[in-house]
Design a protein around this motif. Structure first.
Motif, PDB file in Angstrom:
ATOM      1  N   VAL A 188      -0.047 -76.629   2.644  1.00  0.00           N
ATOM      2  CA  VAL A 188       0.928 -75.713   2.049  1.00  0.00           C
ATOM      3  C   VAL A 188       0.230 -74.698   1.147  1.00  0.00           C
ATOM      4  CG1 VAL A 188       2.882 -75.528   0.459  1.00  0.00           C
ATOM      5  CG2 VAL A 188       2.867 -77.313   2.207  1.00  0.00           C
ATOM      6  N   THR A 189      -0.678 -75.178   0.333  1.00  0.00           N
ATOM      7  CA  THR A 189      -1.409 -74.289  -0.578  1.00  0.00           C
ATOM      8  C   THR A 189      -2.154 -73.209   0.199  1.00  0.00           C
ATOM      9  OG1 THR A 189      -1.669 -76.040  -2.243  1.00  0.00           O
ATOM     10  CG2 THR A 189      -3.204 -74.184  -2.344  1.00  0.00           C
ATOM     11  N   LYS A 190      -2.838 -73.604   1.270  1.00  0.00           N
ATOM     12  CA  LYS A 190      -3.610 -72.644   2.058  1.00  0.00           C
ATOM     13  C   LYS A 190      -2.706 -71.660   2.801  1.00  0.00           C
ATOM     14  CE  LYS A 190      -7.738 -75.496   2.737  1.00  0.00           C
ATOM     15  NZ  LYS A 190      -8.626 -76.150   3.714  1.00  0.00           N
ATOM     16  N   MET A 191      -1.594 -72.144   3.320  1.00  0.00           N
ATOM     17  CA  MET A 191      -0.698 -71.258   4.058  1.00  0.00           C
ATOM     18  C   MET A 191       0.009 -70.276   3.122  1.00  0.00           C
ATOM     19  SD  MET A 191      -0.914 -71.799   7.344  1.00  0.00           S
ATOM     20  CE  MET A 191       0.614 -71.319   8.139  1.00  0.00           C
ATOM     21  N   LYS A 192       0.383 -70.726   1.940  1.00  0.00           N
ATOM     22  CA  LYS A 192       0.994 -69.812   0.968  1.00  0.00           C
ATOM     23  C   LYS A 192      -0.004 -68.735   0.551  1.00  0.00           C
ATOM     24  CE  LYS A 192       4.437 -72.881  -1.169  1.00  0.00           C
ATOM     25  NZ  LYS A 192       4.822 -73.588  -2.422  1.00  0.00           N
ATOM     26  N   ARG A 193      -1.248 -69.130   0.374  1.00  0.00           N
ATOM     27  CA  ARG A 193      -2.286 -68.175  -0.009  1.00  0.00           C
ATOM     28  C   ARG A 193      -2.484 -67.133   1.097  1.00  0.00           C
ATOM     29  NH1 ARG A 193      -6.945 -71.459  -0.531  1.00  0.00           N
ATOM     30  NH2 ARG A 193      -6.041 -72.186  -2.497  1.00  0.00           N
ATOM     31  N   LYS A 195      -0.270 -66.184   3.363  1.00  0.00           N
ATOM     32  CA  LYS A 195       0.902 -65.309   3.374  1.00  0.00           C
ATOM     33  C   LYS A 195       0.805 -64.260   2.272  1.00  0.00           C
ATOM     34  CE  LYS A 195       5.915 -65.371   2.681  1.00  0.00           C
ATOM     35  NZ  LYS A 195       7.116 -66.212   2.412  1.00  0.00           N
ATOM     36  N   GLN A 196       0.412 -64.684   1.093  1.00  0.00           N
ATOM     37  CA  GLN A 196       0.279 -63.762  -0.025  1.00  0.00           C
ATOM     38  C   GLN A 196      -0.793 -62.710   0.245  1.00  0.00           C
ATOM     39  OE1 GLN A 196       2.132 -63.407  -2.717  1.00  0.00           O
ATOM     40  NE2 GLN A 196       0.862 -61.703  -3.434  1.00  0.00           N
ATOM     41  N   ARG A 197      -1.879 -63.125   0.881  1.00  0.00           N
ATOM     42  CA  ARG A 197      -2.982 -62.213   1.176  1.00  0.00           C
ATOM     43  C   ARG A 197      -2.520 -61.034   2.023  1.00  0.00           C
ATOM     44  NH1 ARG A 197      -5.746 -58.959   3.165  1.00  0.00           N
ATOM     45  NH2 ARG A 197      -7.934 -59.008   3.802  1.00  0.00           N
ATOM     46  N   TRP A 198      -1.564 -61.268   2.928  1.00  0.00           N
ATOM     47  CA  TRP A 198      -1.120 -60.234   3.852  1.00  0.00           C
ATOM     48  C   TRP A 198       0.302 -59.744   3.568  1.00  0.00           C
ATOM     49  CZ3 TRP A 198      -4.506 -57.907   6.888  1.00  0.00           C
ATOM     50  CH2 TRP A 198      -5.712 -58.573   7.155  1.00  0.00           C
ATOM     51  N   SER A 199       0.809 -60.033   2.379  1.00  0.00           N
ATOM     52  CA  SER A 199       2.201 -59.718   2.060  1.00  0.00           C
ATOM     53  C   SER A 199       2.489 -58.215   1.995  1.00  0.00           C
ATOM     54  CB  SER A 199       2.604 -60.377   0.743  1.00  0.00           C
ATOM     55  OG  SER A 199       1.795 -59.900  -0.324  1.00  0.00           O
ATOM     56  N   ILE A 200       1.508 -57.404   1.649  1.00  0.00           N
ATOM     57  CA  ILE A 200       1.739 -55.957   1.583  1.00  0.00           C
ATOM     58  C   ILE A 200       1.805 -55.356   2.981  1.00  0.00           C
ATOM     59  CG2 ILE A 200       0.767 -53.753   0.836  1.00  0.00           C
ATOM     60  CD1 ILE A 200      -0.391 -55.188  -1.581  1.00  0.00           C
ATOM     61  N   THR A 201       0.880 -55.763   3.848  1.00  0.00           N
ATOM     62  CA  THR A 201       0.856 -55.244   5.220  1.00  0.00           C
ATOM     63  C   THR A 201       2.013 -55.780   6.046  1.00  0.00           C
ATOM     64  OG1 THR A 201      -1.559 -55.220   5.066  1.00  0.00           O
ATOM     65  CG2 THR A 201      -0.601 -54.923   7.250  1.00  0.00           C
ATOM     66  N   PHE A 202       2.324 -57.077   5.863  1.00  0.00           N
ATOM     67  CA  PHE A 202       3.399 -57.725   6.619  1.00  0.00           C
ATOM     68  C   PHE A 202       4.365 -58.411   5.648  1.00  0.00           C
ATOM     69  CE2 PHE A 202      -0.308 -57.763   9.494  1.00  0.00           C
ATOM     70  CZ  PHE A 202       0.224 -57.098  10.590  1.00  0.00           C
ATOM     71  N   PRO A 203       5.219 -57.649   4.973  1.00  0.00           N
ATOM     72  CA  PRO A 203       6.093 -58.227   3.939  1.00  0.00           C
ATOM     73  C   PRO A 203       7.128 -59.211   4.478  1.00  0.00           C
ATOM     74  CG  PRO A 203       6.672 -55.939   4.376  1.00  0.00           C
ATOM     75  CD  PRO A 203       5.382 -56.190   5.074  1.00  0.00           C
ATOM     76  N   GLN A 204       7.443 -59.125   5.774  1.00  0.00           N
ATOM     77  CA  GLN A 204       8.448 -60.018   6.356  1.00  0.00           C
ATOM     78  C   GLN A 204       7.827 -61.273   6.976  1.00  0.00           C
ATOM     79  OE1 GLN A 204      11.585 -59.215   5.735  1.00  0.00           O
ATOM     80  NE2 GLN A 204      10.758 -57.374   4.743  1.00  0.00           N
ATOM     81  N   ALA A 205       6.508 -61.380   6.950  1.00  0.00           N
ATOM     82  CA  ALA A 205       5.839 -62.519   7.601  1.00  0.00           C
ATOM     83  C   ALA A 205       6.209 -63.831   6.917  1.00  0.00           C
ATOM     84  CB  ALA A 205       4.330 -62.328   7.575  1.00  0.00           C
ATOM     85  N   ILE A 206       6.395 -64.869   7.717  1.00  0.00           N
ATOM     86  CA  ILE A 206       6.747 -66.188   7.192  1.00  0.00           C
ATOM     87  C   ILE A 206       5.620 -67.176   7.470  1.00  0.00           C
ATOM     88  CG2 ILE A 206       9.186 -65.702   7.644  1.00  0.00           C
ATOM     89  CD1 ILE A 206       9.007 -67.869   9.891  1.00  0.00           C
ATOM     90  N   ILE A 207       5.707 -68.334   6.827  1.00  0.00           N
ATOM     91  CA  ILE A 207       4.834 -69.448   7.179  1.00  0.00           C
ATOM     92  C   ILE A 207       5.695 -70.555   7.771  1.00  0.00           C
ATOM     93  CG2 ILE A 207       2.956 -68.936   5.601  1.00  0.00           C
ATOM     94  CD1 ILE A 207       4.116 -70.978   3.645  1.00  0.00           C
TER      95      ILE A 207
END
Length: 364
Positions: A188-193, A195-207
């Motif tokens: 979970v920690t790695k997947m949240k990280r 998602k956050q890393r790419w949140s600007i380019t892909f704001p709708q991306a989910i995990i």
């Protein structure tokens, strides 16, 4: 027909236990605000799918295009095919995407443009991430390869990037419930990280995460956008042995007619072999077993006060070590039940299921 009147090995489903397992997982997902997209590869049944629909489930996971086609025919219109996409099936995928919302997964940047060019209908795209299972997926820490894949996704016409998907299959090999929880938290920690890393380019991306051990022993899925467990609907001996569930949570058993008694070696033989149970073994207390014996009754089955296991299998035969006092009560022609080691593999041995009431349950 009641199950105790069956004469051959059959895959029996206890609908009351199944529905209880479904309801429990639905409530956990709702409490955490996570989308529940159960994996239907375990049961592969339109009838059982309706039990999920009755609990408000609207999105599902499958493991093949043909399985997606089957469930689309049953009215499911939001399906993720959670296995790296086989580009030989692009034509079938394209036809399916005309009818429903469908997502695929990939774990290589190079294949993305190939798939996209073969499509004329929109298809969702998940990037498969490896968080420690090491089966498929781009390593979660391999930023270069992830970046390449996402760059390819940005250039697509028909593929729409949906997010990051992983399967924590290594929880199935954990030595304890605590270890399962630790693996889950690490993932979970790695997947949240990520998602956050790419949140600007892909704001709708989910995990999206999916494995029965984690989803069963963890109660809070906060921050996980989507969960995809599958085995929990049936559970099995593997999950019970790991402390993920109790024997009372196992919702399936295989009927096994007694065809041999051998008091001198404290064994019986049943007509229930590898073609009925699959040959996947489990080690319990240092012994290899292939199933656990239960006693059938009108409402399903009861678990004996002593552990009785299937200790060897051939194609059609199953050998059961049994205490002498219980052996005396067993007769030729008696019908036993066997809780499977791995319900997914065992279910796949059958073209139909039977409820404890004797009703047929349709499957793919």
């Amino acid at each position: 027909m009641k199950i105790n009147r069956l004469s051959t090995p059959e895959f029996v489903v206890n609908s009351a236990i199944c529905k209880r397992n479904i309801e429990k997982m639905v409530l956990k997902a709702k409490a955490s605000g996570s989308v529940f997209r159960p994996h239907f590869k375990t049961h592969q049944s339109g009838d059982i799918g309706e039990w999920f629909g009755a609990e408000g489930v609207r999105a599902i996971t499958v493991s093949s295009v043909s399985m997606a086609e089957y469930f689309a025919g049953k009215g499911w219109d939001d399906i993720t095919i959670a296995i790296p996409f086989n580009i030989r099936e692009s034509e079938n995928l394209n036809v399916l995407a005309e009818r429903i919302s469908v997502n695929i997964i990939v774990d290589d940047a190079g294949v993305i443009s190939v798939i996209d060019s073969s499509l004329s209908n929109p298809v969702g795209l998940f990037l498969k991430i490896d968080c420690g299972y090491h089966r498929t997926g781009i390593d979660v820490d391999n930023s270069l390869e992830i970046s390449k894949a996402l760059d390819a996704a940005k250039d697509c016409t028909n593929l729409e990037f949906k997010g990051f998907l992983t399967h924590s299959g290594h929880t199935y090999h954990a030595g304890s419930v605590d270890e399962i929880r630790k693996i889950h938290q690490n993932v979970v920690t790695k997947m949240k990280r990520l998602k956050q890393r790419w949140s600007i380019t892909f704001p709708q991306a989910i995990i999206s995460l999916g494995d029965t051990p984690s989803m069963s022993v963890v109660d809070d899925f906060s921050g996980i956008d989507e969960i995809r467990p599958g085995n929990f609907v049936f559970y099995d001996l593997m999950q019970a042995s790991a402390g993920v569930c109790k024997y009372d949570d196992i919702a399936v058993a295989v009927t096994a007619p007694v065809i041999g008694k051998y008091p001198d070696r404290k064994q019986i033989v049943v007509h229930c072999g590898g073609v009925h149970l699959s040959k996947e073994p489990l080690e319990i207390k240092g012994n290899k077993v292939f199933g656990k014996v239960v006693f059938l009754n009108d409402s399903g089955w009861e678990i004996p006060h002593k552990d009785i296991f299937v200790t060897s299998l051939s194609q059609e035969h199953g050998t059961i070590n049994i205490p002498a006092d219980i052996l005396k009560t067993i007769n030729y022609g008696d019908l036993l039940g066997i809780l499977p080691v791995h319900s997914c593999m065992t279910a796949d041995c059958y073209q139909r299921y039977i409820s404890v009431d004797g009703e047929l349950i349709e499957r793919l």
